[in-house]
Design a protein around this motif. Structure first.
Motif, PDB file in Angstrom:
ATOM      1  N   SER A  74       6.778  -0.330  -7.032  1.00 19.12           N
ATOM      2  CA  SER A  74       5.510   0.485  -6.247  1.00 19.12           C
ATOM      3  C   SER A  74       5.164   1.463  -7.455  1.00 19.12           C
ATOM      4  CB  SER A  74       6.130   1.192  -5.257  1.00 19.12           C
ATOM      5  OG  SER A  74       6.396   0.541  -4.096  1.00 19.12           O
TER       6      SER A  74
ATOM      7  N   TYR B 185      -4.094  -1.457  -4.091  1.00 15.77           N
ATOM      8  CA  TYR B 185      -2.632  -1.256  -3.702  1.00 15.77           C
ATOM      9  C   TYR B 185      -2.263  -2.070  -2.314  1.00 15.77           C
ATOM     10  CZ  TYR B 185       1.667   1.206  -2.981  1.00 15.77           C
ATOM     11  OH  TYR B 185       2.894   1.640  -2.600  1.00 15.77           O
TER      12      TYR B 185
ATOM     13  N   SER C 106       1.569  -3.428  -0.439  1.00 15.17           N
ATOM     14  CA  SER C 106       2.887  -3.828  -0.441  1.00 15.17           C
ATOM     15  C   SER C 106       3.433  -4.111   0.903  1.00 15.17           C
ATOM     16  CB  SER C 106       3.711  -2.739  -1.140  1.00 15.17           C
ATOM     17  OG  SER C 106       3.508  -1.546  -0.395  1.00 15.17           O
TER      18      SER C 106
END
Length: 94
Positions: free
Chosen positions: A68, A83, A85
């Motif tokens: 990250s 971004y 995740s």
């Protein structure tokens, strides 16, 4: 200025080391992120199909290995960066 930088010894390694400087090690990941940032070459096939030169990366690893941190580093200064995740990427179909 660019001519001066271009003639610096170990320029590639210095650029690699400048990627996420707060993360120790992970030189191969940093190289991949640097190459992603620099991009590839746009190409056109003999059939006339355009191929973008964009390089995408997928960082996979054990928990607590700074994955990250690399994403946040790039997302902090690159406007086109996305971004994502975990569950967010699965839900978006990435």
């Amino acid at each position: 200025e660019i001519e001066r930088i271009k003639s610096m010894p170990n320029l590639y390694q210095k650029m690699v080391d400048s990627i996420a400087p707060n993360v120790f090690g992970h030189q191969w990941v940093k190289r991949g992120v640097l190459l992603m940032l620099l991009g590839g070459v746009h190409k056109r096939t003999p059939e006339g199909i355009k191929l973008r030169g964009d390089i995408n990366t997928c960082i996979v690893g054990d928990p607590s290995t700074a994955k990250s941190q690399f994403l946040k580093y790039v997302h902090g200064f690159l406007p086109r960066a996305v971004y994502t995740s975990g569950k967010a990427s699965s839900a978006a179909g990435l």
